[in-house]
Scaffold this active site. Structure first.
Site, short mmCIF file in Angstrom:
data_model
loop_
_atom_site.label_atom_id
_atom_site.label_comp_id
_atom_site.label_asym_id
_atom_site.label_seq_id
_atom_site.Cartn_x
_atom_site.Cartn_y
_atom_site.Cartn_z
N CYS A 2 7.88 8.96 -11.52
CA CYS A 2 9.33 8.93 -11.83
C CYS A 2 9.70 9.77 -10.59
O CYS A 2 9.05 10.50 -9.98
CB CYS A 2 9.49 9.32 -12.84
SG CYS A 2 9.21 8.29 -14.34
N ARG A 27 9.84 6.15 -5.82
CA ARG A 27 8.77 6.74 -6.72
C ARG A 27 8.79 5.81 -8.21
O ARG A 27 8.09 6.04 -8.88
CB ARG A 27 9.12 8.28 -7.07
CG ARG A 27 8.95 9.03 -5.76
CD ARG A 27 9.51 10.52 -6.25
NE ARG A 27 8.67 11.00 -7.21
CZ ARG A 27 7.48 11.61 -7.02
NH1 ARG A 27 7.06 11.83 -5.63
NH2 ARG A 27 6.70 12.21 -7.91
N TRP A 74 9.80 5.07 -13.52
CA TRP A 74 8.73 3.95 -13.42
C TRP A 74 8.32 3.93 -14.79
O TRP A 74 7.58 4.82 -15.51
CB TRP A 74 7.68 4.28 -12.62
CG TRP A 74 6.57 3.24 -12.41
CD1 TRP A 74 6.75 1.82 -11.92
CD2 TRP A 74 5.27 3.32 -12.58
NE1 TRP A 74 5.65 1.32 -11.96
CE2 TRP A 74 4.84 2.09 -12.55
CE3 TRP A 74 4.72 4.38 -12.96
CZ2 TRP A 74 3.42 1.92 -12.68
CZ3 TRP A 74 2.90 4.00 -13.44
CH2 TRP A 74 2.50 3.03 -13.34
N ASN A 98 8.90 13.50 -15.35
CA ASN A 98 7.96 12.71 -14.52
C ASN A 98 6.56 13.14 -15.09
O ASN A 98 6.16 14.30 -15.02
CB ASN A 98 8.02 13.02 -13.26
CG ASN A 98 7.10 12.38 -12.46
OD1 ASN A 98 6.64 11.11 -12.73
ND2 ASN A 98 6.47 12.86 -11.31
N GLY A 99 5.78 12.19 -15.83
CA GLY A 99 4.34 12.37 -15.97
C GLY A 99 4.09 11.56 -17.43
O GLY A 99 5.04 10.75 -17.83
N GLU A 486 -8.38 -4.05 2.27
CA GLU A 486 -7.00 -3.61 2.68
C GLU A 486 -5.86 -4.73 2.99
O GLU A 486 -4.79 -4.82 2.40
CB GLU A 486 -7.01 -2.87 3.66
CG GLU A 486 -5.70 -2.10 4.26
CD GLU A 486 -4.97 -1.50 3.05
OE1 GLU A 486 -5.58 -1.10 2.06
OE2 GLU A 486 -3.83 -1.18 3.27
N LYS A 490 -2.42 -5.35 0.64
CA LYS A 490 -1.25 -5.38 1.37
C LYS A 490 -0.53 -6.59 1.17
O LYS A 490 0.70 -6.44 0.80
CB LYS A 490 -1.64 -5.25 2.84
CG LYS A 490 -0.50 -4.37 3.65
CD LYS A 490 -0.16 -2.93 3.15
CE LYS A 490 -1.33 -2.33 2.67
NZ LYS A 490 -0.97 -1.23 1.80
N GLU A 493 0.49 -7.06 -3.00
CA GLU A 493 1.47 -6.17 -3.45
C GLU A 493 2.54 -6.47 -2.96
O GLU A 493 3.85 -6.08 -3.84
CB GLU A 493 0.90 -4.63 -3.58
CG GLU A 493 1.04 -4.09 -1.72
CD GLU A 493 0.84 -2.62 -1.82
OE1 GLU A 493 0.85 -1.89 -2.99
OE2 GLU A 493 0.19 -2.37 -0.98
N HIS A 509 -22.12 -17.83 -3.02
CA HIS A 509 -22.84 -17.43 -4.20
C HIS A 509 -21.73 -17.73 -5.27
O HIS A 509 -21.99 -16.98 -6.42
CB HIS A 509 -23.36 -16.22 -4.10
CG HIS A 509 -24.54 -16.00 -3.01
ND1 HIS A 509 -25.62 -16.45 -3.34
CD2 HIS A 509 -24.29 -15.31 -2.01
CE1 HIS A 509 -26.61 -16.13 -2.06
NE2 HIS A 509 -25.61 -15.37 -1.37
N LYS A 608 5.32 4.36 -5.71
CA LYS A 608 4.68 5.15 -4.46
C LYS A 608 3.49 5.88 -4.69
O LYS A 608 2.59 5.57 -3.96
CB LYS A 608 5.58 5.75 -3.57
CG LYS A 608 5.04 6.42 -2.15
CD LYS A 608 4.42 5.05 -1.25
CE LYS A 608 3.88 5.69 -0.07
NZ LYS A 608 3.22 4.49 0.73
#
Ligand code: AGP
Length: 613
Positions: A2, A27, A74, A98-99, A486, A490, A493, A509, A608
């Site tokens: 957050c 965030r 968040w 935040n946490g 990567e 990208k 998301e 396979h 983020k």
């Protein structure tokens, strides 16, 4: 994760808080709220689901205050709702957090015995309730007593109803930076929220308590003694954290990569004389990273999350090629729960753009406790991972606001190349001349990125085709497989299209059964040593009807019937092809998300920096 902010001083607090929350919104953006001391009611709280713009729209006119706190969320505990939005008020305490409080359920049961029952499903409200239950007028004592009971990570900003104009803060495991300036006293999760008021700031230390008043900030250490801020000055300016004419932060940050790479590489390549000859070698003197860090190593462990971990996959290839010692790449959330076999001859490299990712920080702490040498590659100066590593290699990508990491990723790649070259020279695996040639090659790669950034038309055309896909594959070998991982994260998301990266040789396979007519396959074939094998793999998927997008070297001979689109890299050494190919994949992901009408910079469910586990 957050975004939190507190302000007390000579400005309209609501305006300062809302502007700060807008900067911190990357965030987390599920809900937002502010609480301010007002003459009429003591503390007024306004909070809403959705983004900061929603909060700004529902703020009552004429809310005047000179002191308040703000939060953008968040969601971790409890769904996205107005009730679960911060700030939370319990009795005389109003708090933002935040946490994650790991023992909040036990505390909730205990507090229920005293008749205190929460209205939300959040762990944060329980923290507010605990502090209120311990508060008898001495805020510092109540906070210290609560800290002794709380387990987990937190950064709190707290208002006590009987202390108008004052904000109390404490952090453990979640970041807080602060400054006292002409406007007053400000504290926030990230420097971007302070920048418009001051370039000078300090990082609140673990378990420190801060008391903010309009006249200044006083600190108390975990030992209860006065502490003093270690002010530092941020090296970038406000415009670095703005869009500067681009539609999105991600677009801007993709285009900033030549400068970000130059800032990360150029200052670290210096002239070196040996036997009358002059060489240009990577040099980490200014980073205080001695060559001894790389000597007598029996193993290297690279641990990180997400994109940072993908950069580590490239680092593994580089280190094993040059140092000829085993290298493992571990997902940090896995590594931290293993019982790793480390010793003083193991170098553990943690990689993190934010320097605050909880799992990576925990992995670093484990590595240190297990006796490994530690080096971190970090983009945010003074962040927790940077401060807790024995050695830090800062990337100089500048603030990265978009949730999808781009310039930080290529800067992390550059860090691994420089470290691998220097380490190989330090261990006698590369002569000065050989190391110099590679360092020059790295420098000469930077201009090619400008050429890639001009490939807007072809990448947009490819993206237009991808917008209709429901599943998509990236395939490659060696460096191209690391890059496929990567490229896949990208794209998915920010476009919400399911995609998967696959080692090209492994497809047959099992996963090849998923390749049917028109399934898009982005094939990376930039490495000449495995090109013929890649051509075979491309033919395998083509034979099943795949829609093939080929990213390859300009001189690669591949029949036109085997692909629908082909992007040729500028002429360059295979060693440095990942930088150019990465930017192509970033552009494809960006255009696909934009064409699908999605929130490119703030994709759903994400934040983020994941400072919670
Ligand atoms: C990257 O596009 C993602 N947003 C995510 O994987 C990110 O790389 C990961 O969360 C690690 O973050 P860090 O680099 O700040 O530790």
């Amino acid at each position: 994760m957050c975004g939190i902010i507190g302000f007390t001083g000579g400005r309209n607090a609501a305006g300062v808080l809302l502007d700060g929350l807008a900067e911190l919104e990357y965030r987390g953006y599920d809900s937002a709220g502010i609480s301010c001391f007002t003459r009429e009611n003591g503390i007024d709280t306004v909070k809403t689901v959705g983004k900061v713009a929603n909060l700004r729209a529902c703020l009552p006119p004429g809310l005047t205050s000179s002191c308040g706190i703000g939060h953008t969320r968040w969601a971790t505990h409890g769904g996205v709702s107005q009730t679960n939005a911060h700030p939370h008020t319990c009795g005389r305490v109003t708090l933002i957090h935040n946490g994650i409080i790991e023992n909040y359920l036990a505390l909730r049961e205990e507090l229920a015995q005293t008749g205190r029952t929460p209205v939300s499903q959040t762990d944060s409200e329980i923290a507010a309730m605990l502090i209120d239950s311990l508060y008898d007028g001495d805020a510092r004592a109540a906070i210290r007593a609560a800290a002794a009971r709380l387990e987990g990570a937190y950064a709190f900003c707290i208002l006590f109803a009987d202390q108008p104009g004052t904000i109390w803060c404490i952090r453990r495991g979640s970041p807080l930076v602060a400054c006292h300036c002409e406007a007053g006293s400000i504290i926030a999760s990230d420097m971007v929220a302070l920048l418009r008021y001051s370039k000078d700031y300090f990082v609140l230390e673990e378990n420190q308590i801060a008391r903010l008043t309009p006249d200044g900030i006083s600190l108390t250490g975990p030992d209860g003694m006065p502490a003093f801020p270690d002010y530092q000055t941020v090296t970038w300016d406000v415009s670095s954290a703005q869009k500067n004419g681009f539609k999105h932060y991600m677009e801007k940050e993709i285009h900033e990569q030549p400068e970000a790479l130059s800032r990360t590489i150029t200052p670290r390549i210096l002239k070196y004389q040996e036997n009358g000859s002059v060489f240009t070698l990577p040099d980490f003197s200014a980073d205080c990273i001695p060559d001894s860090v790389f000597r007598d190593l029996t193993r290297i462990v690279i641990t990180a999350c997400g994109t940072a971990m993908h950069a580590g996959m490239m680092g593994k290839i580089l280190f094993e090629r040059l140092l000829r010692i085993p290298v493992t790449v571990d997902i940090a959330s896995e590594f931290r729960y293993q019982d790793p076999i480390l010793d003083k001859n193991t170098l553990v490299i943690t990689v993190s753009q934010s320097g605050e990712t909880a799992d990576t920080l925990a992995a670093l702490r484990l590595a240190r406790s297990a006796g490994g040498r530690t080096l971190s590659i970090v983009n945010v100066k003074g962040s927790s991972i940077a401060r807790e590593s024995e050695h830090v290699f800062y990337t100089h990508a500048g603030p990265e606001i978009a949730v999808a990491s781009t310039k930080a990723y290529t800067a992390q790649l550059a860090a691994f190349y420089l470290i691998a070259f220097r380490a190989a020279f330090a261990c006698g695996r590369l002569s000065a001349a050989e190391c110099s040639a590679r360092a020059e090659g790295l420098l000469s790669m930077i201009p090619s990125i400008h050429r890639i950034l001009e490939m807007k038309e072809i990448t947009e055309k490819i993206s237009r085709h991808l917008t209709r896909a429901s599943d998509l594959f990236f395939i490659g070998r060696g460096m191209d497989y690391a890059l496929s991982c990567e490229g896949s994260i990208k794209l998915k998301e920010i476009s919400y299209i399911h995609s998967e990266a696959y080692a090209a040789g492994e497809l047959k396979h099992g996963t090849l059964s998923l390749i049917t007519a028109d399934v898009p396959v982005i094939a990376l074939a930039t490495q000449h040593d495995v090109l013929s094998k890649m051509v075979s793999n491309i033919k395998e998927v083509r034979a099943r009807g795949a829609f093939v997008i080929l990213v390859t070297a300009a001189d690669a001979v591949i029949e036109e019937s085997q692909y629908d689109y082909r992007i040729d890299l500028p002429s360059m050494d295979d060693w440095f092809a990942p930088f150019a190919a990465a930017v192509i994949l970033q552009l494809i992901a960006y255009h696909t998300s934009y064409l699908r009408g999605l929130d490119v910079d703030q994709p759903r469910n994400l934040a983020k920096s994941v400072t919670v586990e």
